[in-house]
Design a protein around this motif. Structure first.
Motif, mmCIF file in Angstrom:
data_model
loop_
_atom_site.group_PDB
_atom_site.id
_atom_site.type_symbol
_atom_site.label_atom_id
_atom_site.label_comp_id
_atom_site.label_asym_id
_atom_site.label_seq_id
_atom_site.Cartn_x
_atom_site.Cartn_y
_atom_site.Cartn_z
ATOM 1 N N ALA A 1 0.845 -1.208 0.000
ATOM 2 C CA ALA A 1 0.000 0.000 0.000
ATOM 3 C C ALA A 1 0.871 1.246 0.000
ATOM 4 C CB ALA A 1 -0.925 -0.016 1.205
ATOM 5 N N THR A 2 1.966 1.214 0.768
ATOM 6 C CA THR A 2 2.883 2.355 0.818
ATOM 7 C C THR A 2 3.526 2.563 -0.549
ATOM 8 O OG1 THR A 2 3.359 1.713 3.079
ATOM 9 C CG2 THR A 2 4.804 3.363 2.121
ATOM 10 N N LYS A 3 3.956 1.459 -1.154
ATOM 11 C CA LYS A 3 4.569 1.507 -2.480
ATOM 12 C C LYS A 3 3.626 2.159 -3.487
ATOM 13 C CE LYS A 3 7.524 -2.397 -3.031
ATOM 14 N NZ LYS A 3 7.505 -3.774 -3.512
ATOM 15 N N LYS A 4 2.388 1.727 -3.439
ATOM 16 C CA LYS A 4 1.375 2.236 -4.362
ATOM 17 C C LYS A 4 1.223 3.745 -4.197
ATOM 18 C CE LYS A 4 -2.246 -0.837 -5.746
ATOM 19 N NZ LYS A 4 -3.380 -1.575 -5.198
ATOM 20 N N ARG A 5 1.181 4.168 -2.938
ATOM 21 C CA ARG A 5 0.998 5.589 -2.658
ATOM 22 C C ARG A 5 2.178 6.401 -3.151
ATOM 23 N NH1 ARG A 5 -1.808 3.825 2.033
ATOM 24 N NH2 ARG A 5 0.083 3.600 3.248
ATOM 25 N N THR A 6 3.413 5.863 -2.951
ATOM 26 C CA THR A 6 4.591 6.642 -3.331
ATOM 27 C C THR A 6 4.850 6.609 -4.825
ATOM 28 O OG1 THR A 6 5.923 4.750 -2.689
ATOM 29 C CG2 THR A 6 5.803 6.567 -1.121
ATOM 30 N N THR A 7 4.447 5.542 -5.514
ATOM 31 C CA THR A 7 4.673 5.494 -6.962
ATOM 32 C C THR A 7 3.564 6.207 -7.720
ATOM 33 O OG1 THR A 7 3.679 3.307 -7.016
ATOM 34 C CG2 THR A 7 6.085 3.402 -7.053
ATOM 35 N N ALA A 8 2.451 6.426 -7.068
ATOM 36 C CA ALA A 8 1.323 7.071 -7.744
ATOM 37 C C ALA A 8 1.634 8.534 -8.049
ATOM 38 C CB ALA A 8 0.065 6.965 -6.900
ATOM 39 N N ALA A 9 2.351 9.197 -7.147
ATOM 40 C CA ALA A 9 2.614 10.624 -7.300
ATOM 41 C C ALA A 9 3.426 10.973 -8.555
ATOM 42 C CB ALA A 9 3.271 11.170 -6.045
#
Ligand code: GDP
Ligand code: MG
Length: 370
Positions: free
Chosen positions: A350-358
């Motif tokens: 979930a953290t990965k998703k949030r940081t790569t989304a930006a």
């Protein structure tokens, strides 16, 4: 010139040369480990293996509920899960209350009910039905958007005096999109201005054809206020459920869906779980969304403590490590180490998703400016 031998690439990727050769073969290239491949092909291989590596670790850690199919002989009949939908003020809440009042088990329990987001009704015939207590198509489509299809049957409430309204039509569309069978409850039939026939006719325009009109959709005239037609409605729901042959394996590690969850001041994180299959027991260790936990206690819709909950039964569960989201899946696992492993993995993902989304959205923004 900018090539690399398959073996060299394999070494750098910490993979077997033979596996790269196999992958290349699948891509339509016949090469040996000593041959040189170009940059593009090498990059393709890296991403290919990158994805594979990702998938392998997913499979190691994640719980694959879809691959975990129950053998047909383990399946037993389970109660239907019913959602009530319809236009505002057409009587969804009144109908839910009225249906709840038909429960023969409430008398035994002392009549105290607890709102946990879902409840069960035991009919005079001894059948069980589960009603989701959060009416409205928003909750329904939100859950669906999160991949949780918990509803077996939709009861569409239409007020006989008001007729089809915008949210009635939305509810019809949501139900059709979900492929869930519908039963029409024509409510407020106690009112002098009630016109149930007009409702049936108007439904035709939306391809909802009731039996009287030559279709297959069951309809029933009710009054949530006067509590008439309720047995008929329940009977029709049971009939529909029988046609669907709803089944689940009760004798396995439990799996369930979060109906609602909150942080309770006194009791910590609590969630109402609708059991999908298996039997949830006090003491069970589980993962739910990004959290792990251990069932400390379970409370049913009558406010009673229960030790077990089988398929289609809603229970409030205590002992969660955090507050999950509605629609999250709860899975019972072997031990606490396993529960923590899965929960930690999901948090990382979930953290990965949030940081790569930006960055992606930044890129999109810039390319839009060009
Ligand atoms: P919801 O917005 O769909 O949940 O509708 P409610 O259950 O809150 O009902 C809206 C209003 O309709 C309330 O004033 C109810 O008392 C009334 N109502 C609900 N069912 C009936 C019924 O069967 N007959 C009559 N006359 N009024 C009803
Ligand atoms: Mg309401």
């Amino acid at each position: 010139p900018e090539g690399i031998t398959v073996q060299e690439l394999a070494n750098r990727m910490a993979e077997k040369g033979a596996d790269l050769v196999k992958a290349l073969f699948k891509m339509g290239m016949m090469v040996t480990v000593n041959q040189t491949i170009d940059q593009d092909t090498a990059e393709l291989l890296v991403t290919e293996f990158g994805h594979n590596i990702q998938r392998v670790s997913d499979a190691d850690v994640e719980i694959d509920t879809e691959a975990d199919v129950d053998a047909p002989e383990t399946l037993k009949a389970r109660p239907p899960v019913v959602t009530i939908m319809g236009h505002v003020d057409h009587g969804k809440t009144s109908l839910l209350d009225a249906l709840r009042g038909t429960d023969v088990a409430t008398g035994e329990a002392g009549g105290i009910t607890q709102h946990i987001g879902a409840y069960q009704v035991k009919t005079k015939g001894g059948d069980l039905l589960t009603f989701l207590d959060t009416p409205g198509h928003e909750a329904f489509s939100e859950m669906r958007a999160r991949g949780a299809n918990v509803t077996d049957i939709v009861v569409l409430v239409v007020a006989a005096d008001d007729g089809l309204m915008p949210q009635t039509i939305e509810a019809i569309n949501h139900t059709k999109a979900a492929g869930v069978p519908m039963i029409v409850a024509i409510n407020k039939c106690d009112k002098p201005e009630a016109n149930p026939q007009k409702v049936r006719e108007r439904l035709l325009e939306h391809e909802v054809i009731v039996e009287d009109m030559g279709g297959e959709t069951q309809d029933v005239e009710v009054s949530a206020l006067k509590r008439t037609g309720l047995d008929d409605l329940i009977e029709k729901i049971m009939l529909q459920a029988e046609l669907m042959e709803l089944k689940a394996n009760p004798d396995r590690a439990a799996e369930g869906t979060v109906i609602e969850a909150k942080l309770d001041k006194g009791r910590g994180p609590v969630a109402t779980i609708l059991v999908k299959r298996g039997t949830l027991k006090v003491g069970d260790v589980f993962v739910v969304g990004e959290h792990s936990g251990k069932v400390r206690a379970m409370v049913n819709d009558k406010g009673q403590n229960v030790k077990e909950a089988g398929p289609s039964m809603p229970v409030e569960v205590l002992g969660l490590g955090g507050v999950p989201l509605a629609g999250d899946l709860l899975s019972v696992v072997e031990n606490e180490a396993r529960a923590r492993e899965v929960a930690t993995y999901r948090q990382e993902q979930a953290t990965k998703k949030r940081t790569t989304a930006a960055p992606t959205s930044f890129e999109n923004m810039f390319s839009a400016l060009n």
